[in-house]
Design a protein around this motif. Structure first.
Motif, PDB file in Angstrom:
ATOM      1  N   VAL A  72      44.992  76.718  14.237  1.00 21.77           N
ATOM      2  CA  VAL A  72      46.181  76.612  13.401  1.00 21.77           C
ATOM      3  C   VAL A  72      45.733  76.218  11.997  1.00 21.77           C
ATOM      4  N   LEU A  73      45.947  77.122  11.048  1.00 20.36           N
ATOM      5  CA  LEU A  73      45.651  76.865   9.636  1.00 20.36           C
ATOM      6  C   LEU A  73      46.986  76.769   8.916  1.00 20.36           C
ATOM      7  N   THR A  74      47.381  75.553   8.569  1.00 26.00           N
ATOM      8  CA  THR A  74      48.679  75.369   7.928  1.00 26.00           C
ATOM      9  C   THR A  74      48.607  75.786   6.460  1.00 26.00           C
ATOM     10  N   GLY A  75      49.758  76.169   5.934  1.00 24.25           N
ATOM     11  CA  GLY A  75      49.824  76.577   4.530  1.00 24.25           C
ATOM     12  C   GLY A  75      50.401  75.520   3.618  1.00 24.25           C
ATOM     13  N   ASP A  76      50.642  74.329   4.163  1.00 21.84           N
ATOM     14  CA  ASP A  76      51.295  73.282   3.359  1.00 21.84           C
ATOM     15  C   ASP A  76      50.814  71.886   3.733  1.00 21.84           C
ATOM     16  N   GLU A  77      49.530  71.756   4.055  1.00 18.87           N
ATOM     17  CA  GLU A  77      49.021  70.433   4.436  1.00 18.87           C
ATOM     18  C   GLU A  77      49.107  69.444   3.285  1.00 18.87           C
ATOM     19  N   GLU A  78      48.890  69.931   2.071  1.00 14.82           N
ATOM     20  CA  GLU A  78      48.873  69.033   0.925  1.00 14.82           C
ATOM     21  C   GLU A  78      50.276  68.609   0.486  1.00 14.82           C
ATOM     22  N   ASP A  79      51.287  69.364   0.883  1.00 16.36           N
ATOM     23  CA  ASP A  79      52.671  69.045   0.519  1.00 16.36           C
ATOM     24  C   ASP A  79      53.570  69.688   1.574  1.00 16.36           C
ATOM     25  N   SER A  80      53.731  68.981   2.666  1.00 14.62           N
ATOM     26  CA  SER A  80      54.386  69.556   3.837  1.00 14.62           C
ATOM     27  C   SER A  80      55.834  69.929   3.552  1.00 14.62           C
ATOM     28  N   GLY A  81      56.253  71.060   4.128  1.00 17.52           N
ATOM     29  CA  GLY A  81      57.652  71.445   4.057  1.00 17.52           C
ATOM     30  C   GLY A  81      58.530  70.475   4.821  1.00 17.52           C
ATOM     31  N   ASP A  82      59.799  70.448   4.463  1.00 19.06           N
ATOM     32  CA  ASP A  82      60.744  69.499   5.051  1.00 19.06           C
ATOM     33  C   ASP A  82      61.870  70.278   5.733  1.00 19.06           C
ATOM     34  N   PRO A  83      62.145  69.961   7.030  1.00 20.91           N
ATOM     35  CA  PRO A  83      61.640  68.838   7.816  1.00 20.91           C
ATOM     36  C   PRO A  83      60.364  69.203   8.584  1.00 20.91           C
TER      37      PRO A  83
ATOM     38  N   ARG B 286      43.161  58.507  11.845  1.00 18.80           N
ATOM     39  CA  ARG B 286      43.723  58.724  10.515  1.00 18.80           C
ATOM     40  C   ARG B 286      44.993  57.899  10.431  1.00 18.80           C
ATOM     41  N   ARG B 287      45.197  57.293   9.289  1.00 20.30           N
ATOM     42  CA  ARG B 287      46.424  56.504   9.132  1.00 20.30           C
ATOM     43  C   ARG B 287      47.599  57.389   8.758  1.00 20.30           C
ATOM     44  N   SER B 288      48.778  56.855   8.995  1.00 22.31           N
ATOM     45  CA  SER B 288      50.010  57.569   8.672  1.00 22.31           C
ATOM     46  C   SER B 288      50.247  57.550   7.162  1.00 22.31           C
ATOM     47  N   SER B 289      51.228  58.322   6.745  1.00 25.09           N
ATOM     48  CA  SER B 289      51.708  58.280   5.361  1.00 25.09           C
ATOM     49  C   SER B 289      53.221  58.308   5.404  1.00 25.09           C
ATOM     50  N   ASN B 290      53.857  57.234   4.938  1.00 21.46           N
ATOM     51  CA  ASN B 290      55.310  57.070   5.018  1.00 21.46           C
ATOM     52  C   ASN B 290      55.868  56.766   3.632  1.00 21.46           C
ATOM     53  N   GLY B 291      56.890  57.500   3.227  1.00 17.21           N
ATOM     54  CA  GLY B 291      57.489  57.269   1.918  1.00 17.21           C
ATOM     55  C   GLY B 291      58.711  56.382   1.992  1.00 17.21           C
TER      56      GLY B 291
ATOM     57  N   THR C 276      69.252  48.797  -1.369  1.00 18.20           N
ATOM     58  CA  THR C 276      69.108  49.686  -0.221  1.00 18.20           C
ATOM     59  C   THR C 276      67.708  50.279  -0.231  1.00 18.20           C
ATOM     60  N   ILE C 277      67.200  50.591   0.949  1.00 15.67           N
ATOM     61  CA  ILE C 277      65.916  51.270   1.057  1.00 15.67           C
ATOM     62  C   ILE C 277      66.081  52.460   1.978  1.00 15.67           C
ATOM     63  N   VAL C 278      65.509  53.582   1.571  1.00 15.88           N
ATOM     64  CA  VAL C 278      65.544  54.814   2.359  1.00 15.88           C
ATOM     65  C   VAL C 278      64.110  55.195   2.684  1.00 15.88           C
ATOM     66  N   PHE C 279      63.828  55.417   3.966  1.00 13.61           N
ATOM     67  CA  PHE C 279      62.493  55.823   4.397  1.00 13.61           C
ATOM     68  C   PHE C 279      62.439  57.333   4.552  1.00 13.61           C
ATOM     69  N   GLU C 280      61.353  57.917   4.082  1.00 17.70           N
ATOM     70  CA  GLU C 280      61.197  59.361   4.095  1.00 17.70           C
ATOM     71  C   GLU C 280      60.248  59.782   5.216  1.00 17.70           C
ATOM     72  N   GLU C 281      60.521  60.931   5.779  1.00 21.16           N
ATOM     73  CA  GLU C 281      59.669  61.481   6.831  1.00 21.16           C
ATOM     74  C   GLU C 281      58.281  61.738   6.273  1.00 21.16           C
ATOM     75  N   GLY C 282      57.250  61.348   7.018  1.00 22.85           N
ATOM     76  CA  GLY C 282      55.887  61.538   6.548  1.00 22.85           C
ATOM     77  C   GLY C 282      54.964  61.980   7.654  1.00 22.85           C
ATOM     78  N   TYR C 283      53.685  61.662   7.499  1.00 20.09           N
ATOM     79  CA  TYR C 283      52.684  62.007   8.493  1.00 20.09           C
ATOM     80  C   TYR C 283      52.533  60.856   9.486  1.00 20.09           C
ATOM     81  N   PRO C 284      52.506  61.138  10.777  1.00 22.01           N
ATOM     82  CA  PRO C 284      52.305  60.074  11.755  1.00 22.01           C
ATOM     83  C   PRO C 284      50.865  59.567  11.724  1.00 22.01           C
ATOM     84  N   ALA C 285      50.607  58.546  12.511  1.00 19.97           N
ATOM     85  CA  ALA C 285      49.260  57.972  12.608  1.00 19.97           C
ATOM     86  C   ALA C 285      48.479  58.626  13.735  1.00 19.97           C
TER      87      ALA C 285
END
Length: 425
Positions: free
Chosen positions: A159-170, A207-212, A326-335
């Motif tokens: 699997v070669l993704t086309g958006d690893e550097e900036d993943s599509g949402d969702p 690898r660590r997660s990345s959460n916005g 208020t704080i809103v958490f964004e979907e990111g990369y899991p750990a």
């Protein structure tokens, strides 16, 4: 006699097929460098959708020549180019391998950094290391397996993704195919870059997660002479900084990092639709009515992610009188946590290192590795990261790949994949 036996046990031991693989990698070194140049000279910034597709076509050509069945999965629904998926069916009942890489780079079509420039056994160029160099290592290893006759029986999905550097949402759509492939696999190998520390190649089992997150505060505006009074309160800017300071004091724990990347405050303050630019208006004698900050946090497990989110939300909820927050958490990369299964794969790689007369690879501190696609399958399959080449300056103009490292990485990968693919499920 005993000494002779010990020396024999410690000596490198490659099978005839494995020796053929090492010779093939060396013999095809210049071919690999030429392919890397072809890939790098085609811009494939994540948002350059035609460019990503063009790199995908080049990889399709190479993989179909190796007997893979290749398909393109469009990702228009998440405003991205798509993913390349390649399948090689081998002997039934043997372990199924998932190979992971990505077609895109961080350098968009308008970047001044566009071309491959070779200087001996080094070369610079956009994505030369991350991850076009990784894809070239993957292909070099597969070609070596084909030359040695070991690819024929191997069950491999790529699997070669086309958006690893900036993943599509969702991510539920953007990573659905990768996640499904992880559920089918018995081992996952990630061909992003090799970590090198003090001149030694390192193994990556986590690898660590990345959460916005985005924090917004509000306050009662008015003349600055009334700041901190009971009727007015602290204003939005002071409340934002107070909450951020509480984050700094109360969040720290092992394997966690958190950062504020962007902030603004004033009579008005807002982020743009992409969350990468902020605008604000105000005067020095007006108490800010609103303030906003955007950042990320990184963890080593999903349990840690949930715990940190809960703590951040509690701090924000305890905002000062006269303010709102208020704080809103964004979907990111899991750990991808360092599991026993991942350690066992590193042990298998170190057995390959022994037989190649290469130094053993210690496990890299996960604080030194960013987030990546393999984390989406980490809950389903054991994995190993860093099968690509060594490079420096990734994600910046001047990104430089150690071309010579592609040889040892391709040899390691070819032998490891051959050995794993022969095992029964």
């Amino acid at each position: 006699m005993i000494l002779a036996l010990l020396l024999a046990a410690a000596a490198p031991s490659l099978s005839p097929a494995e020796a053929t693989m090492t010779r093939t990698v060396d013999a095809e070194y210049e071919r690999s460098v030429a392919l890397l140049k072809e890939l790098v000279d085609q811009n494939s910034g994540t948002l350059n959708l035609p460019g990503v597709e063009a790199v995908g076509r080049t990889m399709r050509r190479e993989l179909e020549a190796l007997g893979f069945t290749v398909s393109w999965k469009p990702m228009a629904r998440v405003k991205r180019a798509g993913h390349l998926i390649a399948v090689h069916r081998g002997a039934p009942g043997t372990k199924r391998l998932l190979l992971i890489g990505h077609l895109d780079t961080v350098f968009e079509a308008d970047s001044p950094f566009q071309r491959f420039v070779r200087r001996g056994d080094e070369a610079e160029g956009p994505g030369a290391g991350d991850d076009k160099g990784g894809m070239v290592v993957m292909l070099a290893a597969l070609r070596a397996m084909q030359a040695a006759g070991t690819l024929k029986a191997a069950n491999i999905e790529i699997v070669l993704t086309g958006d690893e550097e900036d993943s599509g949402d969702p991510n539920a759509i953007a990573r659905a195919d990768l996640i499904a492939a992880g559920k089918r696999a018995d081992a996952a190998l990630d061909f992003e870059g090799l970590a090198v520390e003090d001149g030694r190649d390192m193994g990556s089992i986590a690898r660590r997660s990345s959460n916005g997150w985005t924090l917004t505060t509000t306050g009662r505006t008015g003349h600055s002479s009334g700041i901190f009074s009971a009727p007015v309160g602290d204003g939005a800017a002071f409340e934002l900084t107070r909450i951020l300071q509480r984050f700094r004091q109360e969040l720290p724990e092992p394997n966690l990092t958190f950062n504020v990347g962007l902030l603004a405050g004033g009579a008005t303050a807002a982020l743009d639709k992409d969350g990468v630019r902020a605008t604000a208006t105000g005067k020095s004698n007006i108490i800010p009515a609103t303030a906003v900050a955007r950042g990320d946090f990184r963890t080593l497990s999903e349990e840690q992610t949930a715990r940190v989110r809960t703590r951040m939300a509690a701090i924000v909820a305890a905002h000062a009188p006269g303010t709102g927050a208020t704080i809103v958490f964004e979907e990111g990369y899991p750990a991808m946590p360092p599991t026993p299964g991942n350690r066992a794969l590193l042990d298998r790689l170190n057995a390959v290192n022994r037989d190649l007369a290469l130094p053993q690879m210690a496990a890299l501190d996960p604080l030194k590795r960013g987030a990546g696609d393999i984390s989406f399958v980490a809950g389903d399959v054991d994995g190993l990261v860093g099968l690509g080449p060594s490079s420096r300056g990734d994600h910046a103009p001047g990104e430089t790949v150690d071309l010579a490292s592609m040889r040892r990485q391709a040899k390691r990968a070819a032998i490891l994949m051959t050995r794993l693919s022969r095992e029964r499920r």
